[in-house]
Design an enzyme around this catalytic site. Structure first.
Site, mmCIF file in Angstrom:
data_model
loop_
_atom_site.group_PDB
_atom_site.id
_atom_site.type_symbol
_atom_site.label_atom_id
_atom_site.label_comp_id
_atom_site.label_asym_id
_atom_site.label_seq_id
_atom_site.Cartn_x
_atom_site.Cartn_y
_atom_site.Cartn_z
ATOM 1 N N ARG A 138 -15.767 3.124 11.571
ATOM 2 C CA ARG A 138 -14.943 4.158 12.203
ATOM 3 C C ARG A 138 -15.100 5.499 11.502
ATOM 4 O O ARG A 138 -15.299 6.538 12.140
ATOM 5 C CB ARG A 138 -13.474 3.721 12.180
ATOM 6 C CG ARG A 138 -12.486 4.716 12.761
ATOM 7 C CD ARG A 138 -11.084 4.433 12.236
ATOM 8 N NE ARG A 138 -10.991 4.640 10.802
ATOM 9 C CZ ARG A 138 -10.023 4.151 10.017
ATOM 10 N NH1 ARG A 138 -9.085 3.377 10.542
ATOM 11 N NH2 ARG A 138 -10.001 4.400 8.720
ATOM 12 N N LYS A 192 -12.034 8.135 -1.751
ATOM 13 C CA LYS A 192 -11.261 7.002 -1.246
ATOM 14 C C LYS A 192 -11.566 5.739 -2.056
ATOM 15 O O LYS A 192 -12.732 5.429 -2.300
ATOM 16 C CB LYS A 192 -11.606 6.770 0.223
ATOM 17 C CG LYS A 192 -10.761 5.706 0.916
ATOM 18 C CD LYS A 192 -11.134 5.613 2.390
ATOM 19 C CE LYS A 192 -10.265 4.608 3.129
ATOM 20 N NZ LYS A 192 -10.611 4.528 4.560
ATOM 21 N N HIS A 225 -4.287 -4.682 -0.125
ATOM 22 C CA HIS A 225 -4.059 -5.305 1.180
ATOM 23 C C HIS A 225 -4.526 -6.755 1.162
ATOM 24 O O HIS A 225 -5.564 -7.094 1.729
ATOM 25 C CB HIS A 225 -4.823 -4.545 2.261
ATOM 26 C CG HIS A 225 -4.247 -3.210 2.605
ATOM 27 N ND1 HIS A 225 -3.174 -3.061 3.455
ATOM 28 C CD2 HIS A 225 -4.595 -1.961 2.207
ATOM 29 C CE1 HIS A 225 -2.892 -1.773 3.587
ATOM 30 N NE2 HIS A 225 -3.727 -1.095 2.845
ATOM 31 N N CYS A 269 0.826 -1.209 0.000
ATOM 32 C CA CYS A 269 0.000 0.000 0.000
ATOM 33 C C CYS A 269 0.862 1.262 0.000
ATOM 34 O O CYS A 269 1.590 1.497 -0.944
ATOM 35 C CB CYS A 269 -0.994 -0.035 1.164
ATOM 36 S SG CYS A 269 -2.365 1.147 0.945
ATOM 37 N N GLU A 325 -3.465 -8.893 2.965
ATOM 38 C CA GLU A 325 -3.405 -9.393 4.342
ATOM 39 C C GLU A 325 -4.646 -9.073 5.165
ATOM 40 O O GLU A 325 -4.807 -9.584 6.287
ATOM 41 C CB GLU A 325 -2.165 -8.818 5.052
ATOM 42 C CG GLU A 325 -2.282 -7.393 5.557
ATOM 43 C CD GLU A 325 -2.108 -6.320 4.492
ATOM 44 O OE1 GLU A 325 -2.109 -5.129 4.844
ATOM 45 O OE2 GLU A 325 -1.986 -6.673 3.297
ATOM 46 N N SER A 376 -7.836 0.195 0.269
ATOM 47 C CA SER A 376 -8.317 1.246 1.155
ATOM 48 C C SER A 376 -7.294 2.368 1.126
ATOM 49 O O SER A 376 -6.349 2.394 1.911
ATOM 50 C CB SER A 376 -8.489 0.706 2.584
ATOM 51 O OG SER A 376 -8.899 1.724 3.461
#
Length: 310
Positions: free
Chosen positions: A249, A163, A235, A142, A237, A192
């Protein structure tokens, strides 16, 4: 073989509940083989979460891996206990004379800053340069992928209008690359991020090979030096609930955020996410460890300094 982890690392107990086999350093010392040494420079704010995500994937290999965690000197994360950092993390100064078969540099929540405005940019550049003579293969994830491409090759990043958030489909540009061993022609990766790198900038650099991209998410993966450096903008992971937690969030903070794309079943945030990246995530990390770390690293680890490009 499992991962060789420092005793009492929280990830050990968390992953045992998932029936993932890990062992601590005491048991590993009884095995008469040289484990691969991998260091993780963890720049993510939720250190324990990122540790667990990476351990989950690195443990899915027949190779024994000894894992170290590195932190930026003098930087105290807000979301991780000081005791945890003191017990499990090392400063670069304490390991700079060491050699590692592999290195992972995580993303960081600084992507909307200019690289030179990141408070630890100077130290990061030193670590990046050190990896070229002390690590067989380095995986940049990232923001770290953007930072590495900028530092080594001058590839710029660009601000996105919104985003890039969700699970996106990608294609394999070169199926003969060993990183794609066992991959399907199309695969999914979580993203992200607020910034991107562009294919035209990658293609301008002869040393870079564009490995994978997405019609919706853009550049996904690039490689240089025959695999001694691999850059991935997403990502692999991420755990199943990571994007959900980020979404909740940001909503609670009142930030402008759209629902993660291609993530919830029937686009219903009250339901479970549809996990469609786990299989390729395991393949990706297994292939990296096997083909770019294990098969290329010398038995005498200090001989890494004599390696050229693969």
């Amino acid at each position: 073989m499992p991962l060789n982890l420092q005793k009492n690392l929280p990830a050990i107990e968390l992953l045992k509940k998932e029936h993932i086999f890990v062992m601590d350093s005491l048991r590993a010392s009884e095995q008469d083989i040289r484990p691969l040494r991998v260091v993780v420079l963890n720049l993510m704010p939720l250190k324990i979460t990122t540790e667990t995500d990476l351990v989950r994937l690195l443990s899915n290999s027949p190779l024994q891996v000894e894992l170290d965690f590195m932190k930026i000197k003098g930087h105290q994360p807000k979301n991780t206990p000081i005791k945890h950092m003191q017990e499990f993390y090392k400063d670069f100064d304490s390991i700079c004379a060491d050699y590692y078969d592999g290195m992972i540099v995580t993303g960081a929540p600084v992507e909307q800053l200019e690289f030179e405005d990141v408070t630890y940019w100077d130290e990061l550049k030193v670590i990046f340069d050190w990896s070229r003579t002390h690590v067989t293969s380095t995986l940049y994830i990232c923001w770290a992928a953007q930072a590495g491409l900028y530092h080594f090759y001058g590839v710029p990043k660009y601000e996105l209008h919104a985003k890039r958030f969700g699970i996106f489909k990608h294609t394999v540009n070169d199926p003969l690359q060993q990183i794609f061993r066992g991959f399907d022609d199309e695969f999914y990766v979580p993203h992200s991020r607020h910034t991107e790198i562009r294919r035209e900038d990658i293609l301008k650099v002869p040393e870079l090979k564009l490995l994978s991209e997405s019609e919706d998410a853009g550049v996904c993966m690039a490689m240089s030096r025959g695999g001694r450096e691999i850059f991935i903008t997403g990502h692999f992971e991420y755990a199943p609930n990571t994007l959900h937690e980020e979404y909740m969030r940001d909503l609670q903070k009142g930030l402008p955020i759209g629902m993660p794309e291609n993530y919830y079943r029937d686009d219903d945030p009250s339901g479970l996410p549809l996990v469609r990246w786990r299989g390729h995530a395991n393949l990706f990390f297994t292939n990296w460890l096997n083909y770019y770390v294990y098969q290329e690293t010398p038995f005498h680890i200090e001989d890494i300094r004599h390696l050229g490009d693969l």
